[in-house]
Design a protein around this motif. Structure first.
Motif, PDB file in Angstrom:
ATOM      1  N   MET A   1       0.850  -1.194   0.000  1.00  8.90           N
ATOM      2  CA  MET A   1       0.000   0.000   0.000  1.00  8.90           C
ATOM      3  C   MET A   1       0.882   1.240   0.000  1.00  8.90           C
ATOM      4  SD  MET A   1      -3.186  -0.841   2.592  1.00  8.90           S
ATOM      5  CE  MET A   1      -4.057   0.690   2.176  1.00  8.90           C
TER       6      MET A   1
ATOM      7  N   GLY B   1       0.426   5.385   0.419  1.00  6.05           N
ATOM      8  CA  GLY B   1      -0.570   6.392   0.748  1.00  6.05           C
ATOM      9  C   GLY B   1      -0.015   7.591   1.474  1.00  6.05           C
TER      10      GLY B   1
ATOM     11  N   VAL C   1      -0.996   2.872   6.281  1.00  6.92           N
ATOM     12  CA  VAL C   1      -1.437   4.073   5.580  1.00  6.92           C
ATOM     13  C   VAL C   1      -2.933   3.910   5.340  1.00  6.92           C
ATOM     14  CG1 VAL C   1       0.751   4.717   4.511  1.00  6.92           C
ATOM     15  CG2 VAL C   1      -0.726   3.099   3.339  1.00  6.92           C
TER      16      VAL C   1
ATOM     17  N   SER D   1      -6.736   4.071   4.022  1.00  7.91           N
ATOM     18  CA  SER D   1      -7.318   3.953   2.679  1.00  7.91           C
ATOM     19  C   SER D   1      -8.169   5.155   2.301  1.00  7.91           C
ATOM     20  CB  SER D   1      -8.166   2.684   2.581  1.00  7.91           C
ATOM     21  OG  SER D   1      -9.155   2.664   3.587  1.00  7.91           O
TER      22      SER D   1
ATOM     23  N   ALA E   1      -4.997   6.194  -0.614  1.00  5.92           N
ATOM     24  CA  ALA E   1      -3.924   5.217  -0.768  1.00  5.92           C
ATOM     25  C   ALA E   1      -4.084   4.417  -2.057  1.00  5.92           C
ATOM     26  CB  ALA E   1      -3.897   4.267   0.423  1.00  5.92           C
TER      27      ALA E   1
ATOM     28  N   SER F   1      -5.334  -2.560   5.858  1.00  4.16           N
ATOM     29  CA  SER F   1      -3.905  -2.545   6.181  1.00  4.16           C
ATOM     30  C   SER F   1      -3.462  -3.901   6.717  1.00  4.16           C
ATOM     31  CB  SER F   1      -3.601  -1.451   7.205  1.00  4.16           C
ATOM     32  OG  SER F   1      -3.700  -0.160   6.635  1.00  4.16           O
TER      33      SER F   1
ATOM     34  N   TRP G   1       4.739   5.470   2.923  1.00  7.91           N
ATOM     35  CA  TRP G   1       4.134   6.779   3.151  1.00  7.91           C
ATOM     36  C   TRP G   1       4.724   7.769   2.139  1.00  7.91           C
ATOM     37  CZ3 TRP G   1       5.829  10.146   7.908  1.00  7.91           C
ATOM     38  CH2 TRP G   1       5.195  11.391   7.844  1.00  7.91           C
TER      39      TRP G   1
END
Length: 333
Positions: free
Chosen positions: A190, A192, A226, A228, A231, A265, A278
């Motif tokens: 992920m 984001g 992070v 959603s 993201a 996550s 990030w």
């Protein structure tokens, strides 16, 4: 004879005295010219988005990938709830982003969207499609009101990348494009803008955890999630969430109207064994309130973290201090 020598030395001494400030001024001018040249070069690199940066990776990708392949474009999945003005602003903005393939609006209200709202959204998307690839707009109407709807599997989704976003946050297209490029370098994780963390609750034991908000991330410099609300992740996680997420977790989310972002996550971290990434970006919040403004929010989120860890049988979240920064937009990095 001595008098003659003294008279001959005096002009030479005066010449040397005159030459010292002249030499210094030349050196200063050379240094100033060098500083000006370096400044102009740095500005040129900052303003040239398509040229390589002298300071580091610019996030550019080969042109063959930019539009033609499934990884060359992305789909937006936007969650909304009775905030039509915010929805209009968000769609109008994101429809102008260059590598956007489609927009999927997650609609969980009891009444379907009005004809006027659909006409407006189709109009703004159509305007942007005239100057670039056609953008598909789909309103996904759900009979059941649940936050799990935002991660429902989407059939025939062309793009591999999903940009999950709430209707009340806006990022500049350049920032979205950079985050998308970061995701392309690590498509299983992920990527984001909104980091959060967890840590062990030492007072209650190693199997108990505490949810940490933004200030915890700021203070420690680490994060493990992070959210959603903004993201990127691979579309395969929509199917995994729909088919494999424990029913008890989805029921918990529906009942409490919270923590679907934490659940995603957990899902991705459990599948990859890796932390998220990030991305630094300026966020514009156009909404006034949200569930994070309600009392007891941190306590509720802490309960979610412990509930999900128990359901997964372990803590899959992985902490990291990595942050992706676009070197074209900073002087020092």
């Amino acid at each position: 004879m001595r008098g003659g020598l003294a008279m001959n030395r005096r002009p030479l001494f005066k010449f040397r005295q005159a030459g010292i400030p002249t030499l210094r001024s030349v050196k200063i001018k050379i240094l100033l010219c060098g500083c000006v040249a370096l400044t102009l070069l740095a500005i040129s690199n900052r303003n040239c988005g398509s040229s390589p940066s002298l300071l580091g990776w610019t996030g550019d990708v080969p042109s063959i990938d930019r539009y033609s392949s499934p990884r060359g474009r992305y789909a937006i999945v936007m969650n909304t709830w009775k905030r039509y003005d915010l929805l209009k602003k968000s769609i109008s903005h994101y429809a102008s982003c260059p590598r956007l393939d489609s927009i999927h609006i997650v609609w969980s209200e009891p009444d379907p969207p009005s004809v006027s709202l659909q006409r407006f959204l189709n109009h703004v998307v159509g305007l942007n499609s005239r100057v670039g690839p056609r953008i598909e707009l789909i309103v996904d109407i759900n009979k059941k009101d649940s936050l799990n709807n935002r991660f429902k599997d989407i059939k025939d989704l062309k793009a591999d990348a999903v940009f999950s976003i709430d209707d009340d946050v806006i990022f500049p297209c350049s920032s979205v494009e950079f985050a998308f490029t970061v995701w392309q370098s690590a498509p299983d994780t992920m990527v984001g803008y909104v980091p959060r963390m967890h840590w062990v609750n030492e007072k209650e034991g190693k199997d108990k955890y505490i949810y940490g908000g933004w200030w915890s991330v700021w203070w420690t410099g680490t994060y493990s999630m992070v959210l959603s609300k903004a993201a990127f992740f691979h579309k395969k996680y929509l199917k995994l969430y729909t088919d494999e997420m424990p029913a008890s977790i989805k029921e918990y989310i529906t009942r409490n109207r919270n923590c679907e972002d934490i659940a995603m996550s957990f899902l991705v971290a459990n599948a990859t064994g890796a932390p998220p990434i990030w991305v630094k970006g300026k966020i514009f919040e156009i909404g006034s309130t949200g569930i994070s403004s309600l009392g007891g929010h941190s306590e509720t989120r802490t309960e979610c973290v412990n509930k999900f860890a128990a359901e997964f049988g372990r803590m899959p979240l992985v902490s990291t201090s990595l942050k992706a920064i676009d070197s074209r937009n900073v002087w020092f990095w």
